[in-house]
Motif scaffolding. Structure first.
Motif, mmCIF file in Angstrom:
data_model
loop_
_atom_site.group_PDB
_atom_site.id
_atom_site.type_symbol
_atom_site.label_atom_id
_atom_site.label_comp_id
_atom_site.label_asym_id
_atom_site.label_seq_id
_atom_site.Cartn_x
_atom_site.Cartn_y
_atom_site.Cartn_z
ATOM 1 N N GLY A 1 32.447 40.026 45.218
ATOM 2 C CA GLY A 1 32.639 40.903 46.360
ATOM 3 C C GLY A 1 34.018 40.791 46.977
ATOM 4 N N TYR A 2 34.574 41.957 47.359
ATOM 5 C CA TYR A 2 35.862 42.030 48.058
ATOM 6 C C TYR A 2 35.597 42.656 49.422
ATOM 7 N N GLY A 3 35.763 41.885 50.488
ATOM 8 C CA GLY A 3 35.524 42.399 51.828
ATOM 9 C C GLY A 3 34.051 42.387 52.190
ATOM 10 N N GLY A 4 33.779 42.614 53.466
ATOM 11 C CA GLY A 4 32.399 42.634 53.947
ATOM 12 C C GLY A 4 31.786 44.005 53.769
ATOM 13 N N MET A 5 30.729 44.086 53.003
ATOM 14 C CA MET A 5 30.135 45.386 52.686
ATOM 15 C C MET A 5 28.637 45.385 52.927
ATOM 16 N N ILE A 6 28.048 46.563 53.001
ATOM 17 C CA ILE A 6 26.597 46.723 53.016
ATOM 18 C C ILE A 6 26.164 46.765 51.556
ATOM 19 N N MET A 7 25.721 45.637 51.021
ATOM 20 C CA MET A 7 25.506 45.508 49.578
ATOM 21 C C MET A 7 24.483 46.506 49.051
ATOM 22 N N SER A 8 23.422 46.749 49.808
ATOM 23 C CA SER A 8 22.354 47.616 49.299
ATOM 24 C C SER A 8 22.831 49.017 48.985
ATOM 25 N N THR A 9 23.913 49.477 49.641
ATOM 26 C CA THR A 9 24.386 50.842 49.420
ATOM 27 C C THR A 9 25.040 51.022 48.056
ATOM 28 N N TRP A 10 25.319 49.916 47.364
ATOM 29 C CA TRP A 10 25.927 49.996 46.036
ATOM 30 C C TRP A 10 24.885 50.081 44.922
ATOM 31 N N LEU A 11 23.612 49.951 45.261
ATOM 32 C CA LEU A 11 22.560 49.955 44.249
ATOM 33 C C LEU A 11 22.209 51.366 43.811
ATOM 34 N N ASP A 12 21.862 51.517 42.529
ATOM 35 C CA ASP A 12 21.247 52.738 41.998
ATOM 36 C C ASP A 12 22.088 53.984 42.239
ATOM 37 N N ARG A 13 23.381 53.874 42.073
ATOM 38 C CA ARG A 13 24.266 55.040 42.160
ATOM 39 C C ARG A 13 25.291 54.953 41.031
ATOM 40 N N PRO A 14 25.764 56.082 40.526
ATOM 41 C CA PRO A 14 26.761 56.053 39.452
ATOM 42 C C PRO A 14 28.047 55.383 39.918
ATOM 43 N N LEU A 15 28.569 54.500 39.088
ATOM 44 C CA LEU A 15 29.796 53.773 39.372
ATOM 45 C C LEU A 15 30.730 53.876 38.177
ATOM 46 N N THR A 16 31.996 53.589 38.420
ATOM 47 C CA THR A 16 32.949 53.480 37.319
ATOM 48 C C THR A 16 33.956 52.384 37.655
ATOM 49 N N VAL A 17 35.071 52.379 36.940
ATOM 50 C CA VAL A 17 36.067 51.319 37.068
ATOM 51 C C VAL A 17 37.435 51.935 37.343
ATOM 52 N N GLY A 18 38.179 51.324 38.267
ATOM 53 C CA GLY A 18 39.542 51.764 38.553
ATOM 54 C C GLY A 18 40.407 50.579 38.917
ATOM 55 N N GLY A 19 41.710 50.804 38.950
ATOM 56 C CA GLY A 19 42.660 49.754 39.319
ATOM 57 C C GLY A 19 43.947 49.888 38.543
ATOM 58 N N ARG A 20 44.446 48.783 38.030
ATOM 59 C CA ARG A 20 45.672 48.813 37.234
ATOM 60 C C ARG A 20 45.568 47.801 36.104
ATOM 61 N N ALA A 21 46.342 48.065 35.055
ATOM 62 C CA ALA A 21 46.452 47.141 33.923
ATOM 63 C C ALA A 21 47.926 46.871 33.672
ATOM 64 N N LEU A 22 48.226 45.634 33.323
ATOM 65 C CA LEU A 22 49.588 45.249 32.957
ATOM 66 C C LEU A 22 49.681 45.253 31.436
ATOM 67 N N VAL A 23 50.549 46.122 30.924
ATOM 68 C CA VAL A 23 50.605 46.412 29.497
ATOM 69 C C VAL A 23 51.927 45.918 28.914
ATOM 70 N N LYS A 24 51.839 45.285 27.752
ATOM 71 C CA LYS A 24 53.039 44.856 27.024
ATOM 72 C C LYS A 24 53.704 46.066 26.384
ATOM 73 N N THR A 25 55.013 46.200 26.592
ATOM 74 C CA THR A 25 55.783 47.287 26.001
ATOM 75 C C THR A 25 56.966 46.706 25.240
ATOM 76 N N GLU A 26 57.736 47.578 24.593
ATOM 77 C CA GLU A 26 58.918 47.116 23.871
ATOM 78 C C GLU A 26 59.956 46.530 24.822
#
Length: 432
Positions: free
Chosen positions: A101-126
């Motif tokens: 968990g990040y921050g104080g949340m109402i945990m029950s509101t996260w149940l049984d709903r569609p979720l996905t993933v977001g943020g950032r990735a650090l990628v190796k380049t030339e």
């Protein structure tokens, strides 16, 4: 204005995306990006911005003449969520993600709903390492409830254990991993992803409710509503502000966990930017101190509306209504920075702009939360007021607020940037 707010809410699925959305709006308005590691050469009348950690932003416009003060509005980019710690964990024929968990949340509101993933990735380049935004734009995960048959007293209350109750279902055993999907979305090899900052994202889109669409529901209203509306007010007014004062807009990360990071409000970030602006334009040490004394800041973070089902939770002397206007927040313990001087200044500005103002205070027997203003006071010794838009269900996965309050906030902030505010002495001001 509401369409712009919806765009900001939809695009800003994580703090990194919120910074990118703000950057796109600033670029469209002619602002120039500056890197903290580069030499800054500033031109009078021009607008600039810089980012830190890809999740905090400070933007400003240089006055045509010597800087005589700062007009600052600050909000935050983060909301309570679930940070992803590990890719996939096998468990009884299923794969799960491991989250914290990040921050104080109402945990029950996260149940049984569609979720996905977001943020950032650090990628190796030339050329080295590159940060890239990640958003898997599909219904991807769920945190399933335990059936009532196995917890007959669930409706009498439940204490959620995040390690047990809140781990999201990824897919069947043997399915592709999160790293596989992130690499595919970025067009890179999985081995080229060196690290990432990823979190769960709710999939519900903003929607209007009420007989005439008076209210709206969306994820991340706290505090992206303030971030979007204050940025709209800044862009609306920054080209025609007091010529002696520099308008500044800031959006910090990590408010929900105390703001103590290098990109949070308790850091030196904003003060670093202000000092560098002064170093890039002609000034004296005396001028720098005078500018600070003639400055004012608004800390913009949403406020609790009086809940119709739980009115006893609110101060009966300070009812806050959805649609009642911008909320001015007071706290005896200084968790909010508003006092009689800063409150009077903000009320006067709103009165001139015909913007309604309502007051929030906690019940005397209810501990209140804190926000970024009092933390920013550690590095910026200037008068401040705490403001926000009223909302229900703060820190729920989906929250509710008023359309007209968002309009009022935009109008109030634009008026704040336009006003000719002068400090004639300690506690004495003129407003033109």
């Amino acid at each position: 204005m509401y369409d712009d707010l919806v765009e900001f809410l939809q695009e800003s699925v994580t703090p990194f995306h919120a910074a990118a959305t703000a950057e796109s709006w600033l670029c469209a308005a002619g602002f120039t990006r500056l890197e903290e590691a580069d030499y800054w050469s500033l031109e009078p009348g021009k607008g600039y911005y810089t980012t830190r950690n890809g999740s905090s932003v400070v933007a400003w416009r240089v006055p045509q003449h010597a800087i005589g003060g700062w007009r600052i509005v600050a909000s935050h980019s983060d909301s309570p969520s679930w940070k992803i710690k590990a890719d996939t964990v096998e468990n009884d024929g299923c794969r799960r993600l491991s989250v914290e968990g990040y921050g104080g949340m109402i945990m029950s509101t996260w149940l049984d709903r569609p979720l996905t993933v977001g943020g950032r990735a650090l990628v190796k380049t030339e050329d080295g390492i590159e940060s890239r935004l990640v958003y898997l734009d599909r219904d991807l995960l769920v945190i399933p409830s335990l059936a009532i048959h196995f917890q007959r007293d669930i409706n009498k209350g439940h204490t959620f254990n995040p390690q047990v109750d809140m781990q999201p279902l990824w897919g069947p055993a043997g399915s592709r991993t999160l790293t596989d999907l992130v690499a595919e979305s970025l067009g890179v090899e999985a081995a080229d992803i060196l690290d990432s900052d990823l979190q769960l994202v709710t999939r519900q889109a903003p929607t209007q409710i009420g007989p005439d669409g008076e209210f709206f529901m969306a994820p991340r209203i706290d505090d992206l509503e303030c971030a979007a509306t204050t940025l709209l007010g800044f862009l609306d007014a920054s080209g025609e502000t007091d010529s002696a004062c520099a308008p500044v807009w800031a959006m910090f990360d990590n408010e929900e966990v105390g703001s103590s990071s290098r990109m949070g409000a308790a850091s030196s970030y904003l003060r670093d930017v202000l000092d560098r602006i002064l170093e890039a334009v002609p000034h004296s040490a005396q001028a720098s101190h005078r500018a600070m004394a003639n400055s004012f800041m608004l800390s913009a973070d949403n406020a609790h509306a009086t809940h119709p089902n739980f009115p006893q939770k609110s101060d009966p002397c300070a009812p806050v209504r959805l649609g009642g206007g911008v909320v001015l927040k007071y706290n005896a313990s200084q968790k909010y920075t508003t006092n009689a001087v800063s409150g009077a200044i903000f009320r006067a500005i709103c009165r001139k702009a015909d913007v309604p103002v309502q007051v929030f205070t906690n019940r005397a027997d209810e501990a209140g939360g804190s926000t970024l203003g009092n933390l920013q006071s550690h590095t910026l010794p200037i008068p401040m007021a705490d403001i926000g838009c009223a909302q229900f269900a703060m820190h729920s996965a989906v929250e509710t607020a008023s359309v007209t309050d968002a309009e009022a906030m935009t109008k109030a902030v634009a008026a704040f940037y336009r006003v000719h505010l002068r400090a004639l002495g300690d506690g004495t001001y003129t407003l033109e």
